[in-house]
Design an enzyme around this catalytic site. Sequence first.
Site, PDB file in Angstrom:
ATOM      1  N   PHE A 382      -0.956   1.535   5.053  1.00 20.08           N
ATOM      2  CA  PHE A 382      -1.194   1.186   6.450  1.00 20.08           C
ATOM      3  C   PHE A 382      -2.017   2.242   7.188  1.00 20.08           C
ATOM      4  O   PHE A 382      -1.798   2.506   8.364  1.00 20.08           O
ATOM      5  CB  PHE A 382       0.138   0.951   7.171  1.00 20.08           C
ATOM      6  CG  PHE A 382       1.160   0.278   6.296  1.00 20.08           C
ATOM      7  CD1 PHE A 382       0.994  -1.046   5.922  1.00 20.08           C
ATOM      8  CD2 PHE A 382       2.234   0.982   5.781  1.00 20.08           C
ATOM      9  CE1 PHE A 382       1.902  -1.662   5.073  1.00 20.08           C
ATOM     10  CE2 PHE A 382       3.142   0.379   4.931  1.00 20.08           C
ATOM     11  CZ  PHE A 382       2.970  -0.945   4.578  1.00 20.08           C
ATOM     12  N   CYS A 383      -2.983   2.824   6.474  1.00 18.17           N
ATOM     13  CA  CYS A 383      -3.845   3.865   7.058  1.00 18.17           C
ATOM     14  C   CYS A 383      -3.019   5.012   7.636  1.00 18.17           C
ATOM     15  O   CYS A 383      -3.421   5.654   8.602  1.00 18.17           O
ATOM     16  CB  CYS A 383      -4.751   3.290   8.148  1.00 18.17           C
ATOM     17  SG  CYS A 383      -6.021   2.185   7.514  1.00 18.17           S
ATOM     18  N   ASN A 384      -1.843   5.252   7.050  1.00 24.45           N
ATOM     19  CA  ASN A 384      -0.963   6.327   7.514  1.00 24.45           C
ATOM     20  C   ASN A 384      -0.439   7.077   6.292  1.00 24.45           C
ATOM     21  O   ASN A 384       0.727   6.934   5.913  1.00 24.45           O
ATOM     22  CB  ASN A 384       0.191   5.751   8.339  1.00 24.45           C
ATOM     23  CG  ASN A 384       0.975   6.813   9.086  1.00 24.45           C
ATOM     24  OD1 ASN A 384       1.195   7.907   8.586  1.00 24.45           O
ATOM     25  ND2 ASN A 384       1.404   6.487  10.289  1.00 24.45           N
TER      26      ASN A 384
END
Length: 464
Positions: A382-384
């Site tokens: 999640f781009c995290n």
Amino acid sequence: MQRDAIRLESFFNKVREKEYPALNKSGHVYLDYTGGNIHPACLLEMHQKFLQNAVYGNPHSTNPSSQLSEKFINEARQSVLDFFNAHDYHCVFTPNATGALQIVGECYPFSSNSHFLFTSDNHNSVNGIREYSQNNGGSYSCCTLNYEDLTINTAELNNQLSAHYNKENKLFAYPAQSNASGVRHSLEWIKKAHDQGWDVLLDAAAFVPTSKLDLTVFDPDFVSLSFYKIFGYPTGIGCLLVKKSKINKLVKRWFAGGTVALSAVGHNGHFLKSGHERLENGTVSYLTIPAITNGLNFISAIGIENITYRIKDLSEFFITRLLTLKHTNGVPMIKLYGPTNTENRGGTFLINFFDPDEQQYPFNDIEQMANSENISLRTGCFCNPGIDEMNYRISEIQLKKYFTSRSDGDYDDMIDFLGTMRGAVRVSIGFPTTRSDLDKFLRFAKTKLDRTVSQNNTSPSRLL
């Protein structure tokens, strides 16, 4: 269920039936509201009438069509400032929240006399600002999380905020709500950082769809957000809210159409416009920005406090049932990352599935199975990456070995190198979500009851 909860349950069910008919007609269980909200029917109807009723032109002129476009853009800008009580701020329209963060990264006065501090729970669009800092000679550091509940390590952050006292420009960035785990980080950090001489960048993209952000109570210097995450339509529009007292701290590194009052080619000279205009490059999306006013009016009519209550009620229902899912040998089927209560979280749930032998199901297999049941959820990092590195206890040494051993790579390559699985399943809810949606997901989860990973024909290569 308490009387107020029953009343709101009935109210939101009527809103869903009227404004989101496709959900019931298709039997689609949509559980990716953090990825993107669903648009209500009324916003499409209102904006279609808006487009058909007049002629609108590029706003950079004084002709009638341009003036009309400018009028509605200004109304939308004012609607944003009113919605967030942001009258001490400039509203800069951007293509998305990432575009808002990019402006801060490009324009903040990073130098050898600056420091950028961010938490390991951040979207990559915030993480990437470290490149601007580093490329301009600045230093940066990252504050870790508590492994148990993915909250900010309070002692470490306090130490980092009190450090770097000799730096002239200090920027602290963190999310009001994690886009991955749903953890809500205290907005009190804004004042604590200000008291230590820091400018504060608040990523509010995951927070504002279900929570009130009153910028007269909390006053970060820069706020990034995206409108489709709040009300679904239009996509491709975000904004950066900049405190008026800090607008001149954002130093424009170049100029473009729409940002200059005057420029020359025969001489290296130009004069930037003031306020929001100096940061809005080119022609803004003048046919879609007016739709923001309708979207914010729609949310206001429902009531952000009602939305907050609704999400909390559904979250309590979901968490309680999620944590009771166990195989007959007592092994939990689901691991929930982050808090197991609703006090410090929003309606985003980061989970993984485990079999009776405590082997983890690969997240991509879970997604494929959910797809076949007409359930939309999201999987991956999640781009995290910071959250994922924390959950899998991936050390700085391991990461350094990987990145210094090759010139390029990807997700699967890193998994092979580390010899460990990565990623998770993210379920996120919005006010159109119903208990029946969550029940269908829970029934789907129960199909893994007492089934081992191998019984689901999972490829061994995914179980490193």
